[in-house]
Scaffold this motif. Structure first.
Motif, short mmCIF file in Angstrom:
data_model
loop_
_atom_site.label_atom_id
_atom_site.label_comp_id
_atom_site.label_asym_id
_atom_site.label_seq_id
_atom_site.Cartn_x
_atom_site.Cartn_y
_atom_site.Cartn_z
N TYR A 100 112.36 15.99 123.97
CA TYR A 100 112.74 16.57 125.26
C TYR A 100 112.60 18.08 125.24
N ARG A 101 112.02 18.61 126.31
CA ARG A 101 112.02 20.06 126.49
C ARG A 101 112.46 20.35 127.91
N GLN A 102 113.43 21.25 128.01
CA GLN A 102 113.94 21.59 129.35
C GLN A 102 112.84 22.18 130.24
N ASP A 103 112.95 21.94 131.53
CA ASP A 103 112.06 22.58 132.49
C ASP A 103 112.18 24.11 132.33
N SER A 104 111.07 24.79 132.34
CA SER A 104 111.07 26.22 132.02
C SER A 104 111.88 27.06 133.03
N ASP A 105 111.75 26.74 134.31
CA ASP A 105 112.53 27.50 135.31
C ASP A 105 114.02 27.25 135.12
N PHE A 106 114.36 26.00 134.88
CA PHE A 106 115.77 25.62 134.70
C PHE A 106 116.33 26.35 133.47
N TYR A 107 115.55 26.32 132.40
CA TYR A 107 115.98 27.00 131.18
C TYR A 107 116.11 28.51 131.41
N TYR A 108 115.15 29.06 132.11
CA TYR A 108 115.11 30.52 132.35
C TYR A 108 116.41 31.00 133.00
N LEU A 109 116.98 30.20 133.88
CA LEU A 109 118.19 30.61 134.59
C LEU A 109 119.48 30.16 133.92
N THR A 110 119.42 29.10 133.12
CA THR A 110 120.66 28.52 132.61
C THR A 110 120.81 28.57 131.09
N GLY A 111 119.70 28.50 130.37
CA GLY A 111 119.77 28.35 128.91
C GLY A 111 120.24 26.96 128.51
N PHE A 112 120.34 26.06 129.48
CA PHE A 112 120.89 24.72 129.24
C PHE A 112 119.75 23.78 128.87
N GLU A 113 119.89 23.08 127.74
CA GLU A 113 118.74 22.34 127.20
C GLU A 113 118.78 20.84 127.37
N GLU A 114 119.83 20.30 128.00
CA GLU A 114 119.95 18.83 128.10
C GLU A 114 119.31 18.29 129.38
N PRO A 115 118.87 17.03 129.31
CA PRO A 115 118.38 16.38 130.53
C PRO A 115 119.54 15.99 131.45
N GLU A 116 119.18 15.45 132.60
CA GLU A 116 120.17 14.96 133.58
C GLU A 116 121.19 16.04 133.95
N ALA A 117 120.66 17.18 134.32
CA ALA A 117 121.52 18.29 134.75
C ALA A 117 121.00 18.87 136.06
N VAL A 118 121.92 19.38 136.85
CA VAL A 118 121.57 20.05 138.10
C VAL A 118 122.31 21.38 138.13
N CYS A 119 121.60 22.41 138.58
CA CYS A 119 122.18 23.74 138.69
C CYS A 119 122.26 24.12 140.17
N ILE A 120 123.42 24.61 140.58
CA ILE A 120 123.56 25.11 141.95
C ILE A 120 123.80 26.61 141.88
N LEU A 121 123.02 27.36 142.63
CA LEU A 121 123.29 28.79 142.80
C LEU A 121 123.68 29.00 144.26
N ALA A 122 124.90 29.46 144.44
CA ALA A 122 125.44 29.60 145.79
C ALA A 122 126.01 31.01 145.94
N PRO A 123 125.14 32.00 146.19
CA PRO A 123 125.59 33.39 146.17
C PRO A 123 126.74 33.68 147.13
N GLN A 124 126.80 32.89 148.24
CA GLN A 124 127.84 33.23 149.20
C GLN A 124 129.11 32.39 149.07
N HIS A 125 129.12 31.52 148.11
CA HIS A 125 130.33 30.71 147.91
C HIS A 125 131.45 31.61 147.38
N GLU A 126 132.66 31.36 147.89
CA GLU A 126 133.75 32.28 147.54
C GLU A 126 134.14 32.25 146.07
N GLU A 127 134.10 31.05 145.49
CA GLU A 127 134.55 30.98 144.09
C GLU A 127 133.44 30.65 143.09
N HIS A 128 132.54 29.77 143.50
CA HIS A 128 131.55 29.27 142.53
C HIS A 128 130.13 29.68 142.93
N GLN A 129 129.65 30.74 142.35
CA GLN A 129 128.26 31.10 142.63
C GLN A 129 127.29 30.34 141.71
#
Ligand SMILES: [Mn+2]
Length: 458
Positions: free
Chosen positions: A64-93
């Protein structure tokens, strides 16, 4: 034939004791996410997905190799993961959805980061299990007009996301009116390397060099190409690279005229040239180097002529790298040297300008001189912006890899040149006033290569 290997030992000492992979650099990934969010439109959210896990057979996973864009932003190397970036969310960006911890499964397949690990080590404001995506996603999509999402990392997930967005509209009355592929943002961010990335690229290049030295040490007539491949990849592993950037190309004799030959099955003959195109990955960054050398340690006169022409093009192209010029200018330099040389050798006939205009060199030099290099071997980054090749700026990293490939059955070519394939590839980083050669330690001139190989054959 005893192998003294003195010069090789000297080279290898450079690499010893440098096996540590970089530890998770949370600040580096946080800076990338901030830069990414700065490029997002107001009122938008990004949904990014990990790379799928491919199977070789039931119960046999491909590495397994993480998707390069996903890795570039997260450093997270496992499959079955989703990343949300929500700049305007009050608590969780920044939110990660990950595989849950599971002692039973982990007993078979190893440790998972899990929700707690994601919270502790990956700089998120919130983490959930992937199963909670449906339930939690609405929290991040309220009043959102634009969603960044890139199709193609899994058809099932693609269709789930699109169904979700529709359903969400009915239930909550919100509609993300615009779906944007985030590729433009990734292209822009990843095209210019930061200092930490340059350090990793230097390291990947250094290890890649060790593999090429090992190839020169190992190769001799009668061996199979895959044996040289083993020597290259053994050196990669021993110097700290856990995987290759791409399938190693070991192409002897006429196989070198096939650009992406990866079968590596031929038995090498006395008098063959051997083209090795290989790259080590280090902490997700890649080297990509090609060397072409004689299996028996000395170039034949015809091989030497072609080799030195490619080398001249290679050196001239590197010399031309500096801020302000374009990749196509670099390619033009290589094309011009090669065309002039082929003309002088009688492999092309006609007027120099016309041969270039009509791209007649493509019979022998059919690929580009450069590609961007980074987390992908063929890295993100544009080749055309509004129809023009982008202007180079400091921090851009790419290959310089001219070649000449003369088919075995090439018509109108002197027999001694037929079946010769030569490519010489190095990696460069643009600096304020020129470029840094990331791969200076791999022998490149005829004299250097022959001396190294002779040293090994004392
Ligand atoms: Mn390349």
């Amino acid at each position: 034939m005893a192998k003294a290997g003195l010069s090789l030992e000297r080279h290898f000492c450079l690499y010893r004791n440098q096996k540590e992979q970089t530890v998770m650099n949370t600040a580096m990934f946080a800076a990338r996410r901030h830069a990414f969010m700065d490029h997002m439109q107001p009122g938008s959210v990004a949904i990014l997905k990990s790379a799928p896990q491919f199977m070789l057979a039931i119960d046999a996973e491909l590495p397994y190799r993480q998707d390069s864009d996903f890795y570039y932003l997260t450093g997270f190397e496992e499959p079955e993961a989703v990343c949300i970036l929500a700049p305007q969310h009050e608590e969780h960006q920044y939110v990660l959805f990950v595989r849950p911890s599971s002692p039973e499964i982990e007993r078979w397949t190893g440790k998972r980061v899990g929700v707690e690990g994601a919270m502790q080590e990956y700089g998120v404001q919130m983490a959930y299990t992937l199963e909670q995506l449906d339930e939690k996603l609405p929290d991040y999509l309220s009043n959102i007009a634009t969603v960044y999402y890139s199709n193609g990392l899994g058809e099932t997930f693609d269709s789930e996301i699109s169904k979700f967005l529709k359903r969400f509209r009915y239930k909550k009355g919100f509609l993300a009116r615009t779906l944007i592929d985030p590729s433009d943002i990734f292209d822009e961010l990843r095209m210019v390397k930061q200092a930490e990335e340059l350090a990793l690229l230097r390291k990947a290049a250094e290890i890649t060099g060790a593999g090429h030295l090992a190839a020169m040490q190992a190769a001799k007539p009668g061996m199979y190409e895959y044996e040289v491949q083993a020597a290259v990849e053994y050196a990669f592993r021993m110097h700290g690279s856990r995987r290759n950037g791409f399938e190693t190309i070991v192409a002897s004799g006429p196989n070198a005229t096939t650009l992406h030959y990866i079968a590596n099955q031929r038995r090498m003959q006395d008098g063959d040239l051997l083209l090795v195109d290989a790259g080590a990955e280090y902490a997700y960054y890649n080297g990509d180097v090609t060397r072409t050398f004689p299996v028996n340690g000395s170039f034949s006169p015809a091989q030497r002529i072609i080799y030195e022409l490619v080398l001249e093009a290679h050196l001239a192209a590197i010399h031309g790298v500096k801020p302000g010029v374009r990749l196509e200018d670099i390619h033009a330099i290589a094309v011009s040297v090669i065309t002039e040389g082929l003309l002088a050798l009688g492999l092309l006939e006609g007027e120099m300008d016309k041969l270039i205009e009509e791209k007649k060199y493509r019979e022998f030099y059919m690929h580009s001189t450069s590609h961007w290099l980074g987390v992908n071997t063929h890295d993100r980054g544009k080749y055309k912006i509004h129809g023009e090749s982008p202007v180079l700026e400091p921090g851009m990293v790419f290959t310089i890899e001219p070649g000449i490939y003369i088919a075995e059955d090439a018509e109108g070519v002197e027999p001694r040149y037929r079946g010769i394939g030569v490519r010489i590839e190095d990696n460069v980083a643009v600096t304020a006033d020129g470029c840094e050669l990331l791969t200076p330690h791999v022998p490149k001139t005829v004299a250097e290569i022959e001396a190294l190989m002779a040293g090994l054959r004392v």
